[in-house]
Design a protein around this motif. Structure first.
Motif, short mmCIF file in Angstrom:
data_model
loop_
_atom_site.label_atom_id
_atom_site.label_comp_id
_atom_site.label_asym_id
_atom_site.label_seq_id
_atom_site.Cartn_x
_atom_site.Cartn_y
_atom_site.Cartn_z
N SER B 29 48.78 -6.27 -7.49
CA SER B 29 48.76 -7.65 -7.05
C SER B 29 48.40 -7.80 -5.60
O SER B 29 47.87 -8.49 -5.17
CB SER B 29 50.16 -8.13 -7.23
N LEU B 30 49.05 -6.58 -4.80
CA LEU B 30 48.57 -6.84 -3.27
C LEU B 30 47.39 -6.57 -3.08
O LEU B 30 46.45 -7.10 -2.24
CB LEU B 30 49.12 -5.60 -2.51
N ALA B 31 46.47 -5.64 -3.78
CA ALA B 31 44.89 -5.49 -3.62
C ALA B 31 44.05 -6.63 -4.04
O ALA B 31 43.40 -7.06 -3.21
CB ALA B 31 44.59 -4.47 -4.58
N ALA B 32 44.68 -7.40 -5.17
CA ALA B 32 43.99 -8.48 -5.39
C ALA B 32 44.31 -9.72 -4.52
O ALA B 32 43.33 -10.42 -4.26
CB ALA B 32 44.52 -9.02 -6.95
N ALA B 33 45.55 -9.82 -3.97
CA ALA B 33 45.80 -10.64 -2.93
C ALA B 33 44.89 -10.53 -1.74
O ALA B 33 44.35 -11.46 -0.97
CB ALA B 33 47.05 -10.63 -2.32
N HIS B 34 44.79 -9.34 -1.15
CA HIS B 34 43.88 -8.86 -0.20
C HIS B 34 42.61 -9.25 -0.64
O HIS B 34 41.67 -9.83 0.46
CB HIS B 34 44.02 -7.41 0.22
N LEU B 35 41.90 -8.81 -1.52
CA LEU B 35 40.55 -9.20 -1.79
C LEU B 35 40.09 -10.77 -2.06
O LEU B 35 39.11 -11.26 -1.47
CB LEU B 35 40.03 -8.52 -3.22
N SER B 37 41.75 -12.63 -0.14
CA SER B 37 41.57 -13.30 1.23
C SER B 37 40.67 -12.89 2.39
O SER B 37 40.45 -13.46 3.39
CB SER B 37 43.12 -13.65 1.85
N CYS B 38 40.23 -11.80 1.99
CA CYS B 38 39.33 -10.60 2.94
C CYS B 38 37.72 -10.79 2.20
O CYS B 38 37.66 -10.15 1.28
CB CYS B 38 39.99 -9.34 3.19
N GLU B 39 37.28 -11.51 3.20
CA GLU B 39 35.67 -11.79 2.88
C GLU B 39 35.00 -10.32 2.55
O GLU B 39 34.28 -9.87 1.70
CB GLU B 39 35.14 -12.57 3.77
N GLU B 40 35.27 -9.47 3.69
CA GLU B 40 34.63 -8.27 3.76
C GLU B 40 34.96 -7.37 2.82
O GLU B 40 34.05 -6.97 2.20
CB GLU B 40 35.01 -7.48 5.13
N CYS B 41 36.12 -7.14 2.18
CA CYS B 41 36.57 -6.29 1.29
C CYS B 41 36.03 -6.93 -0.14
O CYS B 41 35.61 -6.13 -0.92
CB CYS B 41 38.14 -6.41 1.07
N GLY B 42 35.87 -8.14 -0.29
CA GLY B 42 35.27 -8.84 -1.59
C GLY B 42 33.95 -8.30 -1.59
O GLY B 42 33.70 -7.96 -2.78
N ARG B 43 33.48 -8.17 -0.46
CA ARG B 43 31.95 -8.02 -0.53
C ARG B 43 31.52 -6.51 -1.00
O ARG B 43 30.85 -6.37 -1.90
CB ARG B 43 31.02 -8.33 0.77
N ARG B 44 32.70 -5.67 -0.32
CA ARG B 44 32.55 -4.24 -0.63
C ARG B 44 32.92 -3.93 -2.02
O ARG B 44 32.19 -3.24 -2.59
CB ARG B 44 33.60 -3.58 0.47
N ALA B 45 33.90 -4.42 -2.44
CA ALA B 45 34.12 -4.49 -4.04
C ALA B 45 33.00 -4.78 -4.89
O ALA B 45 32.57 -4.06 -5.78
CB ALA B 45 35.55 -5.31 -4.42
#
Lengths: 165, 266
Positions: B29-35, B37-45
Motif C-alpha cells: 500500500s505504501l509503494a502504491a501510494a508513493h507511485l 504521488s511520485c511522477e519519477e517513480c511512476g515513470r520508472r515503474a
C-alpha cells in the motif's frame, strides 16, 4: 507427491523454460522427463516443488550441454528442413524468424547461467523469492540480479523503451 | 524500507517487487501510494514494466516448438523410462567399504610386533584380492549382485502429424544391422511415428509436410512403427539408396501391420 498431476501441470512450462535456456528441443524434452523421474525416485521434501523441478531441470541441461552443439550442427546441415512437423512458410520470413531466434539465443547465452535462469524463471511467473530459492541466493539481492540481467539482454537485443514524461 | 527525505524514491528492487505483486521491503500500500504521488517513480515503474514486456515478447519468439511434439503426453511414458533404468548394485559399495576396512587394518598393523604383523599382512592380502575381484567385476560390467540388472527397455518417442495429401513419404537414411520398420494402417485420423531406440541411441527424425525422414545411422539398432490413417491412400517407403516401395493402404486388412527388416535389401 502426485507426480502425474505435477507432470500435467508443469511439464509444458518446464519444457518451454528449458528450451529457452538451452536452445535444444530434444535436450529440453529429455531433461523434462529426467526431472520428473527424479521427482518420483527421490520424493523431495520441498514446499516449492515447482521451483525444485526448474532447478533440477536446469542442472540437467547444463550437465548435458554437449547435445546442444549436435542439434545446431544438424540444423546447419539441413537449412531447408524444419523438424517435427512445422510446415515451412515463406522462405524470406522463415529466414528472418530464424535470424531473430538466433539473436535471442545468442543474447541469452551471454548471460551467466544464474542470470539466465533468473530471467527465464521470471518469465515463467516465478516471484523473486522463489527464484532466489532456486538459484540459492539471498532474496534481497534478487531484484538487482534481475534488473541487471534484463538491462544486459535489452542492450544486446537493442530494445529501447520510451516513456513519455 | 520507507523512502527517506534524502532518498525519496523507490529502489529498483521495490519497483520490481511491486510490479510482480509481492510484498517487498515496502508495504504494497505504501509503494502504491508513493507511485501515485511520485511522477519519477511512476515513470520508472512504467519503463521497467515495458522493458520486461518487450523482453518477454522477444523470448516468446523462441517458442516455435510445441511441447507436445516431443514430450510424452502421459506420465506412463516417464514410468516406462524409470523401469528401463539400470539398478544400482549395492555389492560395489560393500567392496569399497571392505577396502576401507583393510586399509585401516594395515595402518594399525604398523604398530604391532613382528609375528602378529606378518599374520595381519597375510590376512589383509587375502581380503584385498577378494575386494579387487569385486571392484574389477564392477568396472568390467560383470554382474556382482545376486540379482542381475533389469534388461534395458527401449525408449519410445512418438511424433504425430497430419499428412497433407493422400500420399505419405517415409524415408530411412540407411539400412542397419538390426531393427524393423512397421507400417500399420489404422482408423485413427492422424499418422503417428513411433521411434523405439535402445538406451543411449537417439536418431534425428524430420517431419516433412508430406511424410517423415529418419536419419538413422548404418550401425543403429532402432525400430520404427508408422501408423497410417485410411485417408492416406499410398505410402512411399524408401530405405537408404534402395528403390522406393509403394504400399497401397487399400491392400491392408483392418489393423494389419507389415514389417520390413531394415537390414534386408528389397
Amino acid at each position: 507427491v502426485d507426480a502425474e498431476r505435477l507432470y500435467r501441470e508443469h511439464a509444458p512450462g518446464l519444457f518451454r523454460y528449458l528450451f529457452r535456456f538451452c536452445g535444444d528441443p530434444e535436450l529440453a524434452a529429455d531433461a523434462v522427463q529426467e526431472t520428473f523421474l527424479r521427482l518420483v525416485e527421490r520424493k523431495p521434501d520441498e514446499d516449492q516443488l515447482r521451483g525444485w523441478l526448474f532447478r533440477v531441470g536446469t542442472n540437467l541441461v547444463m550437465e548435458r550441454g554437449r547435445t546442444q552443439r549436435r542439434r545446431l550442427r544438424l540444423l546447419e546441415e539441413n537449412p531447408g528442413r524444419v523438424p517435427y512437423g512445422d510446415v515451412p512458410g515463406d522462405p524470406a520470413e522463415e529466414l528472418e524468424r530464424k535470424e531473430r531466434q538466433r539473436e535471442v539465443q545468442e543474447a541469452l547465452a551471454r548471460l551467466s547461467p544464474r542470470d539466465r535462469m533468473a530471467l527465464l524463471m521470471r518469465a515463467e511467473g516465478f516471484t523473486q523469492r522463489e527464484i532466489a530459492e532456486a538459484v540459492d541466493m539471498n532474496p534481497k539481492g534478487m531484484g538487482s540480479v534481475l534488473s541487471r540481467a534484463q538491462a544486459k539482454l535489452a542492450a544486446v537485443l537493442r530494445i529501447n523503451v520510451e516513456v513519455e514524461p | 524500507m520507507i523512502p527517506s527525505a534524502g532518498a525519496p524514491h523507490l529502489s529498483d528492487d521495490d519497483l520490481l517487487l511491486h510490479l510482480e505483486g509481492s510484498a517487498g521491503a515496502l508495504l504494497p500500500s505504501l509503494a502504491a501510494a508513493h507511485l501515485g504521488s511520485c511522477e519519477e517513480c511512476g515513470r520508472r515503474a512504467e519503463w521497467i514494466r515495458r522493458r520486461a514486456g518487450a523482453l518477454d515478447a522477444r523470448l516468446a519468439e523462441l517458442d516455435w516448438m510445441p511441447p507436445e511434439a516431443l514430450l510424452p503426453r502421459s506420465f506412463a511414458e516417464v514410468r516406462r523410462r524409470q523401469a528401463a533404468r539400470p539398478r544400482v548394485r549395492p555389492a560395489a559399495l560393500s567392496g569399497l567399504r571392505r577396502a576401507a576396512v583393510i586399509v585401516a587394518v594395515l595402518l594399525s598393523a604398523a604398530l604391532l610386533v613382528q609375528p602378529v604383523r606378518a599374520w595381519v599382512l597375510d590376512w589383509a592380502g587375502a581380503r584385498w584380492e577378494e575386494v579387487e575381484g569385486m571392484l574389477g567385476a564392477k568396472r568390467s560390467g560383470g554382474a556382482v549382485a545376486p540379482t542381475p540388472p533389469a534388461p534395458a527397455e527401449p525408449q519410445q518417442t512418438e511424433y504425430r502429424f497430419t499428412p497433407e495429401g493422400s500420399e505419405l513419404r517415409l524415408e530411412v537414411a540407411s539400412p542397419q544391422p538390426r531393427g524393423t520398420l512397421t507400417v500399420w494402417v489404422t482408423g485413427e485420423p492422424g499418422a503417428v511415428l513411433e521411434v523405439i531406440e535402445p538406451g543411449g541411441e537417439r536418431e534425428p527424425v524430420w517431419v516433412l509436410p508430406d511424410g517423415v525422414e529418419i536419419r538413422n545411422s548404418p550401425s543403429g539398432t532402432g525400430s520404427y512403427r508408422l501408423s497410417v490413417p485410411r485417408t492416406v491412400r499410398l505410402v512411399r517407403l524408401r530405405i537408404g539408396d534402395e528403390p522406393s516401395a509403394m504400399l497401397r493402404t487399400s491392400d491392408f486388412r483392418p489393423g494389419e501391420q507389415r514389417i520390413f527388416p531394415l537390414r534386408e535389401r528389397r
